[in-house]
Design a protein around this motif. Structure first.
Motif, short mmCIF file in Angstrom:
data_model
loop_
_atom_site.label_atom_id
_atom_site.label_comp_id
_atom_site.label_asym_id
_atom_site.label_seq_id
_atom_site.Cartn_x
_atom_site.Cartn_y
_atom_site.Cartn_z
N GLN A 45 0.83 -1.21 0.00
CA GLN A 45 0.00 0.00 0.00
C GLN A 45 0.87 1.26 0.00
OE1 GLN A 45 -2.76 -0.19 3.20
NE2 GLN A 45 -4.02 1.47 2.38
N SER A 48 2.83 1.61 -3.34
CA SER A 48 1.97 1.94 -4.48
C SER A 48 1.59 3.42 -4.48
CB SER A 48 0.72 1.06 -4.49
OG SER A 48 -0.09 1.37 -3.39
N GLN A 49 1.71 4.06 -3.32
CA GLN A 49 1.48 5.52 -3.25
C GLN A 49 2.49 6.28 -4.11
OE1 GLN A 49 -0.61 7.45 -1.04
NE2 GLN A 49 -1.69 5.62 -0.37
N LYS B 123 -1.60 14.24 -7.40
CA LYS B 123 -0.87 12.99 -7.19
C LYS B 123 0.63 13.25 -7.10
CE LYS B 123 -0.07 8.57 -7.10
NZ LYS B 123 -0.24 7.85 -5.86
N THR B 126 1.55 14.95 -3.93
CA THR B 126 1.54 14.02 -2.79
C THR B 126 2.84 13.23 -2.73
OG1 THR B 126 -0.84 13.79 -3.04
CG2 THR B 126 0.24 12.09 -1.74
N VAL B 127 3.27 12.72 -3.89
CA VAL B 127 4.50 11.93 -3.93
C VAL B 127 5.70 12.79 -3.56
CG1 VAL B 127 6.05 10.60 -5.41
CG2 VAL B 127 3.58 10.27 -5.59
N ARG B 178 4.50 5.43 5.79
CA ARG B 178 3.24 4.88 6.30
C ARG B 178 2.66 5.80 7.37
NH1 ARG B 178 3.85 -1.11 7.81
NH2 ARG B 178 4.79 -0.38 9.71
N VAL B 181 1.20 8.85 5.65
CA VAL B 181 -0.06 8.55 4.97
C VAL B 181 -1.18 8.42 6.00
CG1 VAL B 181 -1.31 6.81 3.61
CG2 VAL B 181 1.00 7.48 2.95
N SER B 185 -4.50 10.79 6.35
CA SER B 185 -5.87 10.29 6.20
C SER B 185 -6.69 10.57 7.45
CB SER B 185 -5.89 8.81 5.83
OG SER B 185 -5.32 8.06 6.85
#
Lengths: 71, 190
Positions: A45, A48-49, B123, B126-127, B178, B181, B185
């Motif tokens: 996950q 894949s971001q 997108k 964000t990256v 992680r 992210v 969220s």
């Protein structure tokens, strides 16, 4: 994570760098252990971001390079 | 498809089509790598051009000896140019020095519709945001693995580090991304 599967194994597996034997072992570990499966799914996950296509190099830049190559 | 080794040999024998093929074969991977390292489209393009000028000069001088390993070699040249650039500017990449950038500057307006363009802009932002917040050493490994397509072994060779160090940096980068992210969220849900 069990004794035989490390996070490094999962990283290599995610990027198709495990050999046949190690890849098979890692896949079985993922299928057989919910903790490893969870860890692997989270890994996929996150990476894949990163999937995005960068703006392309301009044609002018490519032309300059090819022109230099012809000199 | 002809392999890199043969294309290099053909170019050294004077075949121009061979270098054209090599440029097109690797432009995306090399440019993406430079782009995410320097975080500036214009500079990335300058360094990309400089990389290929060096590559071509080395091929002409027969200084290329890594038969069959064209991409790692080319990326090492690109990477050294990026490091030289930071040294010259006396700065290492900051984590939040994002420059104003719009893909509208580089992608023809008629190639995407407005909605696609907004989605694409978001997108890529964000990256860029994820990568910019990583320590440089971790970001470098992520970029070389994910965008340049080098194996962890090739990365370790290129950066002169142990393969476990390369994997470790990737691992920490994944943990950090992680967390980012998840935080994002949660913020969106609130």
């Amino acid at each position: 994570m069990n004794k035989t599967t490390t996070y490094n194994d999962l990283l290599k597996y995610a990027y198709n760098e495990s050999g046949l034997t190690d890849g098979d072992r890692t896949q079985r570990a993922i299928d057989g252990d919910p903790l490893i499966q969870g860890e692997y799914n989270e890994l996929i996950q996150v990476i894949s971001q990163l999937d995005v296509t960068v703006p392309p190099v301009s044609e002018k830049c490519i032309d300059n390079i090819l022109q230099f190559a012809r000199q | 498809m002809m392999d890199d080794k043969d294309l290099v040999r053909l170019y050294q024998q004077g075949n121009q089509e061979a270098i054209t093929e090599l440029v097109h074969r690797y432009k995306q991977r090399i440019h993406s790598t430079i782009y995410f390292l320097v975080k500036n489209q214009e500079l990335a393009e300058d360094l990309f051009q400089e990389t290929f000028i060096k590559i071509i000069s080395s091929l002409r001088n027969k200084a290329y000896s890594e038969q069959g390993k064209f991409l790692p070699w080319a990326l090492r040249i690109a990477h050294n140019l990026v490091i030289d650039h930071f040294r010259k500017e006396k700065l290492m990449p900051l984590q939040h020095d994002s420059e104003e950038f719009s893909v509208f500057d580089v992608i023809p307006a008629n190639s995407r519709n407005a909605v696609d363009q907004i989605i694409y802009d978001e997108k890529i932002a964000t990256v860029r945001n994820l990568l910019e917040r990583l320590p440089y050493e971790q970001r470098e490994v992520v970029i070389l693995r994910h965008y340049a397509g080098l194996s962890f072994k090739e990365i370790s060779k290129m950066l002169d580090i142990n393969i476990n160090t390369a994997l470790g940096r990737m691992h920490y980068a994944v943990i950090k991304m992680r967390e980012m992210v998840e935080k994002e969220s949660i913020r969106i849900k609130e």
